[in-house]
Design an enzyme around this catalytic site. Structure first.
Site, PDB file in Angstrom:
ATOM      1  N   ASP A 101      59.732   7.987  34.188  1.00  0.00           N
ATOM      2  CA  ASP A 101      60.549   7.192  35.107  1.00  0.00           C
ATOM      3  C   ASP A 101      61.946   7.037  34.503  1.00  0.00           C
ATOM      4  O   ASP A 101      62.776   7.933  34.622  1.00  0.00           O
ATOM      5  CB  ASP A 101      59.829   5.848  35.332  1.00  0.00           C
ATOM      6  CG  ASP A 101      60.532   4.929  36.315  1.00  0.00           C
ATOM      7  OD1 ASP A 101      61.380   5.414  37.069  1.00  0.00           O
ATOM      8  OD2 ASP A 101      60.218   3.727  36.336  1.00  0.00           O
ATOM      9  N   ASP A 157      49.067   1.469  36.967  1.00  0.00           N
ATOM     10  CA  ASP A 157      48.733   0.101  37.336  1.00  0.00           C
ATOM     11  C   ASP A 157      49.919  -0.670  37.901  1.00  0.00           C
ATOM     12  O   ASP A 157      51.075  -0.293  37.750  1.00  0.00           O
ATOM     13  CB  ASP A 157      48.252  -0.661  36.092  1.00  0.00           C
ATOM     14  CG  ASP A 157      49.411  -0.997  35.141  1.00  0.00           C
ATOM     15  OD1 ASP A 157      50.162  -0.064  34.772  1.00  0.00           O
ATOM     16  OD2 ASP A 157      49.589  -2.178  34.792  1.00  0.00           O
TER      17      ASP A 157
END
Ligand code: IMP
Ligand code: MG
Length: 180
Positions: A101, A157
Site C-alpha cells: 500500500d 483484516d
C-alpha cells in the site's frame, strides 16, 4: 460478517488461478536455489499457505511480524515484534506480503533483511494498491493491482476481523466510519 462487504473484488477462483500462475514463475525462478520464504505476519498467512503449495521446488519457511508504532495507521515508524529465526546470509530469500500500500512495511522489511546479506532478496505481494504510495520498493512478483479501496478477507483484516473470509472484498465504509 458477510453483510459488511460491499462487493467481492476477487473471488476464491480468481485468487486460486493467479496463485497457480505465480507458482509456475516462482518454481522456475527458484529451482535448485533452496529459497527461504519469509512471510510477513499476520495478513500473509492465508496467501502464504496457498502460495507455497504452488512452488514445486525445495523451499524453507520463516516468518517475521512487524507493526507500526501507532497501531492502525501507516505512520512509517515500524518495529519488529518477532524476527525471523533463520540465518539468511548467502541464501536466496523471497518476502511474501499480503498487500503493498504506502510501502512503509515492505520498505522496512526489505532493508531489515538486506542488512543480513542474503544472496538475493525479492518481493512477492498478493495485492498492489499503487494509489497511496509513500515509499516505493521494487516489486518482483505481484498477484493483482487493485484500486484504492479498503479490502478485507483472505488474511487481510479490519481491526483483526474478516481475515477468515475466503475471498477479497471491499469493506463497506460505514463499518470503519467512512462515507457511504
Ligand atoms: P503499507 O502501507 O504498504 O505499509 O501496508 C502495510 C499494511 O497495511 C499491510 O501489510 C496491511 O496489513 C495493511 N493494509 C494496507 N491496505 C490495506 C487494506 O486495504 N486492507 C487491509 N489491510 C491493509
Ligand atoms: Mg500485513
Amino acid at each position: 460478517m458477510e453483510k459488511d462487504i460491499q462487493e467481492i473484488l476477487l473471488t476464491e477462483e480468481q485468487i486460486k488461478t493467479r496463485i497457480a500462475e505465480l507458482g509456475k514463475e516462482l518454481t522456475a525462478d527458484y529451482a535448485r536455489k533452496d529459497p527461504i520464504i519469509v512471510g510477513v505476519l499476520k495478513g500473509v498467512v492465508v496467501f502464504y499457505a496457498d502460495m507455497i503449495r504452488e512452488i514445486k521446488t525445495h523451499c524453507e519457511m520463516d516468518f517475521m511480524w512487524i507493526s507500526s508504532y501507532a497501531g492502525t495507521n501507516s505512520t512509517g515508524k515500524m518495529e519488529v515484534k518477532r524476527d525471523i529465526a533463520s540465518d539468511i546470509k548467502g541464501r536466496h530469500v523471497l518476502i511474501l506480503e499480503d498487500i503493498y500500500d504506502t510501502g512503509n512495511s515492505l520498505d522496512f522489511t526489505y532493508r531489515h533483511l538486506l542488512a543480513r546479506e542474503p544472496a538475493s532478496l525479492k518481493i512477492c505481494t498478493l495485492l498492489d494498491k499503487p494509489s497511496r504510495r509513500i515509499k516505493p520498493v521494487e516489486l518482483h512478483y505481484s498477484g493483482f493491482t487493485i484500486p484504492d479501496y479498503f479490502v478485507v478477507g483472505y488474511g487481510l483484516d479490519y481491526a483483526e476481523k474478516y481475515r477468515n473470509l475466503p475471498y477479497i472484498g471491499i469493506l463497506k465504509p460505514c463499518v470503519y466510519g467512512g462515507e457511504e
